[in-house]
Design an enzyme around this catalytic site. Structure first.
Site, short mmCIF file in Angstrom:
data_model
loop_
_atom_site.label_atom_id
_atom_site.label_comp_id
_atom_site.label_asym_id
_atom_site.label_seq_id
_atom_site.Cartn_x
_atom_site.Cartn_y
_atom_site.Cartn_z
N CYS A 2 57.19 -24.31 3.60
CA CYS A 2 58.41 -24.90 4.18
C CYS A 2 58.89 -23.92 5.24
O CYS A 2 58.38 -22.82 5.37
CB CYS A 2 59.49 -25.06 3.12
SG CYS A 2 58.98 -26.06 1.74
N ARG A 27 55.22 -25.89 9.58
CA ARG A 27 55.17 -25.34 8.21
C ARG A 27 55.43 -26.42 7.16
O ARG A 27 55.24 -26.21 5.97
CB ARG A 27 56.21 -24.23 8.05
CG ARG A 27 56.04 -23.05 8.98
CD ARG A 27 57.18 -22.07 8.81
NE ARG A 27 57.13 -21.46 7.51
CZ ARG A 27 56.53 -20.29 7.27
NH1 ARG A 27 55.96 -19.64 8.26
NH2 ARG A 27 56.49 -19.78 6.07
N TRP A 74 57.78 -29.07 2.81
CA TRP A 74 56.47 -29.54 2.34
C TRP A 74 56.62 -29.57 0.84
O TRP A 74 56.75 -28.54 0.18
CB TRP A 74 55.37 -28.57 2.77
CG TRP A 74 54.00 -29.04 2.38
CD1 TRP A 74 53.17 -29.85 3.08
CD2 TRP A 74 53.31 -28.75 1.16
NE1 TRP A 74 52.01 -30.08 2.40
CE2 TRP A 74 52.06 -29.42 1.20
CE3 TRP A 74 53.62 -27.99 0.03
CZ2 TRP A 74 51.14 -29.36 0.17
CZ3 TRP A 74 52.68 -27.93 -1.00
CH2 TRP A 74 51.47 -28.60 -0.92
N GLU A 485 40.42 -33.35 7.08
CA GLU A 485 41.87 -33.08 7.25
C GLU A 485 42.47 -33.85 8.41
O GLU A 485 43.68 -34.00 8.49
CB GLU A 485 42.13 -31.59 7.37
CG GLU A 485 41.59 -30.92 8.61
CD GLU A 485 41.97 -29.43 8.65
OE1 GLU A 485 43.04 -29.05 8.17
OE2 GLU A 485 41.16 -28.67 9.20
N LYS A 601 50.74 -26.00 8.38
CA LYS A 601 49.96 -25.01 9.13
C LYS A 601 49.84 -23.70 8.37
O LYS A 601 48.83 -23.02 8.47
CB LYS A 601 50.63 -24.75 10.49
CG LYS A 601 49.84 -23.81 11.38
CD LYS A 601 48.49 -24.35 11.74
CE LYS A 601 47.68 -23.40 12.58
NZ LYS A 601 46.29 -23.88 12.76
C1 AGP Z 1 42.07 -25.39 8.67
O1 AGP Z 1 41.92 -26.37 9.66
C2 AGP Z 1 43.29 -25.60 7.82
N1 AGP Z 1 44.46 -25.71 8.58
C3 AGP Z 1 43.39 -24.60 6.69
O2 AGP Z 1 42.18 -24.67 5.95
C4 AGP Z 1 43.62 -23.12 7.09
O3 AGP Z 1 42.47 -22.61 7.71
C5 AGP Z 1 43.92 -22.33 5.82
O4 AGP Z 1 45.11 -22.86 5.25
C6 AGP Z 1 44.10 -20.83 6.07
O5 AGP Z 1 45.19 -20.62 6.92
P1 AGP Z 1 45.37 -19.15 7.55
O6 AGP Z 1 44.18 -18.91 8.43
O7 AGP Z 1 46.66 -19.21 8.32
O8 AGP Z 1 45.43 -18.17 6.40
#
Ligand code: AGP
Length: 606
Positions: A2, A27, A74, A485, A601
């Protein structure tokens, strides 16, 4: 997962809060809300869905007040609706929260026994009533200290109080929280990105700390209420581009920015004159490192897997990888001669941060490969290797993936050379090859219309497979993740040689199968696996690299040829068509490409 914002000012804050919530939407975006305080009255507005809905709702209200808090959600506890949206308020307190209160059920029972009435299904609401209960008999600071000691789990909090007209309390454990300093106003935010448009002077709370913000003063305290001093950091003032420009989506822009990402890494790490690699201020003698452990989540985990292949190919190091959410609970055997590398675009992923924290507590050598250099993971690693790809806003990671791979490949070359696993002439040649990679990506990015045409086959099918061997296997996993996704269709990345051990049963007429078969050492074997699926009716999209040799096989549905490069670098090029395949599949389905459903994200809860 969030995003929270708080502003205490000498002027009305509701529109500034809305602007910051827009920046925080990456987020979490299933609901949002804000609360302001004016002359002893807390005004509150909340909406389901995006911040646009909140702004429309806000226009119908007169949200007075120069102190306020806001939140994008979220959902973790309680469905995404207006009742469960934050802020949550009692008769004299209003709170926004990012994280999970693990003992909320017990606390709720206690508070109900004290006569508190709950309106939502959220864990957050227990915090509201707990602080309200403690304020009956304690002053503000003692109530906060007492409340924080009662809470189990993770939180970043923003709290306003009806009878404290000019202040906001912030508190942090496990979820990031920053304070920003402005002219006659101060800010609280989940990360610097939410605050950058208002200030470049930031302090970060550490776990267990809380702060009291007024418009002209900020005080920080430790978990026992003892004052602490915090460094004021000056963020990079370079106006990083946070806008889409002429692109329809951030993801489209970020796919096209990948050559620049690679050029940034080359600029940062490659000594062009001497064809050498510059990685300065490493706090250890790299020659003493005998093993590497790479840890990440999602796409970042795929970077770990890719790096494992490079480390094994180019060095004699033992290399292990792990998904952060597994590593953090495993009975790890920590090795002091091992280097633990954490991959994270946001630098705020809770599982990855927890894995880092575990290694730090065991006094391990920790290094992080991140995009957000002021993030928690970067700040708490002993050494940081930034990927310099600029803000990545699209939830589906694209340029950060290539940036992570680039930095990890550069680091592998350096280690291989330092440990004499790589002859100097080969080391230099590989660096020269690397310098050509941005141009090769630029050319590969031109493959567009063919992908647009075939994308509907993947969205109309009941599922698809992405196959690869060796260096192509991590890219198969990444391509499948992108399609899942973005287009919400089932797609599975699999080692091509494993299909005959079960998944081949999934293959029937018309099932689309992506086969990554560059002309590397695995080529022939992968072509054989491709023929196995074709023989069972699969529609194969073969992705290989340009060659004068024809592909020896019939009934290949579609072929895409990426530019030629040395084997180490082909994974970068194979990734591009898969990113576009996912993008155009989602576009065809009319889905929100930058904010796919159920995702966010930065996953700052476990
Ligand atoms: C990838 O497209 C996703 N958004 C997700 O798997 C992401 O890579 C994962 O949550 C890790 O995020 P980070 O690299 O910010 O740690």
């Amino acid at each position: 997962m969030c995003g929270i914002i708080g502003i205490t000012s000498n002027k009305s804050v509701s529109s500034a809060i809305i602007n910051s919530l827009r920046k925080l939407e990456y987020r979490g975006y299933d609901s949002s809300g804000l609360a302001t305080l004016s002359e002893g009255i807390i005004y509150e507005v909340k909406s389901e869905g995006r911040v646009d809905n909140l702004e429309k709702n806000l226009a119908t209200k007169n949200m007075l007040g120069s102190v306020g808090i806001g939140h994008v959600r979220w959902a973790t506890h309680g469905i995404p609706n207006t009742v469960n949206a934050h802020p949550h308020s009692s008769e004299n307190v209003s709170i926004v929260h990012n994280g999970i209160i693990e003992n909320s059920t017990i606390l709720k029972k206690y508070l109900i026994s004290k006569g508190h009435i709950f309106k939502s299904q959220t864990d957050t609401e227990v915090i509201v009533h707990l602080i309200t209960e403690y304020l009956k008999e304690n002053n503000l600071k003692d109530s906060i200290v007492k409340m924080l000691k009662q809470l189990h789990g993770s939180f970043a909090l923003g709290i306003i109080f009806k009878d404290k007209p000019d202040l906001i309390v912030g508190a942090r454990r496990g979820s990031p929280l920053a304070v920003g300093y402005g002219p006659n106003e101060n800010y609280l935010g989940s990360d610097s990105y939410a605050l950058k448009s208002m200030t470049n002077k930031i302090s970060y709370l550490d776990d267990g700390e809380f702060c009291v913000l007024k418009k002209d003063q900020v005080d920080f305290f430790d978990e026992n209420g003892k004052k602490v001093n915090k460094k004021v950091l000056e963020l990079s003032s370079n106006e990083e581009n946070y806008e889409k420009g002429e692109f329809k989506h951030f993801m489209a822009k970020e796919i096209e920015e990948q050559p620049t990402t690679l050029k940034n890494c080359i600029k940062e790490y490659i000594d062009n004159i001497n064809n050498d690699i510059n990685i300065f201020n490493i706090p250890w003698d790299l020659k003493e490192i005998s093993s590497i452990t790479l840890i990440g989540c999602g796409t970042a985990y795929h970077s770990c897997l890719m790096a494992k292949y490079w480390f094994e190919e180019l060095t004699k190091l033992d290399v292990t990888i792990d998904i952060a959410s597994e590593f953090r609970y495993r009975k790890n055997r920590f090795k002091k001669e091992s280097l633990y590398i954490f991959i994270s675009q946001s630098g705020e992923t809770a599982d990855t941060y927890a894995a880092l924290d575990l290694c730090n507590k065991n006094k391990m050598k920790t290094c992080s490969v991140v995009n957000v250099i002021e993030s928690s993971i970067a700040r708490d690693s002993k050494f940081v290797l930034p990927i310099h790809c600029g803000p990545e806003i699209g939830v589906a990671s694209t340029k950060a993936f290539l940036g992570q791979m680039m930095v990890l490949y550069i680091f592998t070359l350096k280690l291989a050379f330092l440990k004499k696993d790589l002859k100097k002439e080969i080391y230099i040649q590989k660096i020269k090859d690397l310098k050509n990679l941005p141009q090769l990506v630029e050319k590969t990015l031109l493959i567009e219309s063919q992908i647009q045409t075939i994308s509907s086959t993947f969205t109309d099918a009941k599922g698809s497979m992405f196959l690869g061997r060796g260096f192509s296997y991590p890219i198969a996993l990444e391509g499948a993740l992108k399609l899942k996704e973005l287009a919400y269709v089932h797609a599975e990345g699999y080692p091509a040689g494993e299909m005959k051990h079960g998944p081949l049963a999934l293959i029937e007429d018309g099932i689309p199968v992506v086969v990554l078969a560059p002309r590397d050492n695995y080529y022939q074997k992968t072509i054989s696996n491709m023929q196995e699926v074709i023989a069972r009716g699969a529609k194969v999209l073969l992705i290989t690299n340009k060659s004068k040799d024809e592909v020896v096989s019939e009934n290949i549905w579609q072929t895409i040829e990426v530019e030629n490069a040395n084997d180490d670098l082909l994974p970068f090029l194979l990734t591009i068509p898969l990113q576009k395949l996912a993008y155009y599949s989602a576009l065809k389905k009319g889905y929100d490409i930058d904010k796919p459903r159920n995702l966010a994200k930065s996953v700052t809860v476990e």
